[in-house]
Scaffold this motif. Sequence first.
Motif: not given
Length: 317
Positions: A34-39
């Motif tokens: 989720x962090x990679x997709x959001x970033x």
Amino acid sequence: MALRAYLRLRARVLGRQLAELGWLRLLLLTPLVLGAIGKTLLTLAQEPAAHWLLPPMLGLVAWSGHRRRADLALLPLVAPQFRRWLAAEYLLLAGPVLAALLAFGHWPAALLTLAATPLVAWLPAARARSARLLRRRSWFRSAAFEWVGGFRLVPGGAVWVVLLALSSWQHRQPMVPVLAVGAWTLLVGTLFGTPEPPGMLLLTGRSPGQLLLRRLQWAGGYYLLTATPLVVIMAEGAAGRAGAALFWVWGCVLIGLLVLAKYAFYPQATLIRLTQGGVTALVLLAGTQTVYSALLLAAALGLVLKSRHQLASYRFD
């Protein structure tokens, strides 16, 4: 009513697949993914020109998953209107991209995403290999089966030519060569998401260590061969030679970890792809904070041990 039942069924299937991954792995992988997709969404959405990359990227991801669906042969028999269900499903998956584009006021790109993403449901599935292709065996096809089979489904040569031409044309732009190398690396990474039949393990090595070494050599060699022209163009731009070399190492690390993740959960395709998604997210986040670099090192060591242990259950004699 039928659409609601279909979406409920898809949610249950996804829940069971996630349950097979285990709560501990799920607890570790979910924040990373989720962090990679959001970033990634925020980085591209806030750029004046780069936000136009989000609609085609989403289309390629949806198309890649759509072609590999195992239920495309069954759905026409049980539900003649199944294309509408798939369109609604893909539109729901496009929700985060639409939200990011609308948050920054990119209405044309959001409308393009809204109109183009559901059309993926009407694209054909991947064709089965014919008997003529099955007879064309060779040592190269057996050793480099990920590249041969993967680029038969995805026009990798055409994508590589387009990325090379785009990087050459816009090499003075700081982000275009970087995005070209990143896109090619991620495309190559998708080739290692499908496990080969167990019988093909005997063609690669006579021990788990030898098999992993040869698979890493083939994957790394072909990646270096195809990514070198893109990296050279990147080195002539704003990134410089040091930045291009660092990005090159980043790509090699990612490809190597994806290969290890493939054999760490062999032959469970769902677990392989979920683990590869978490590994990709971890590699993308490794350069942002030190804690992600430490997690990446621990994950690499764990994948090496897990892949050797998983392959040890197969006989190579």
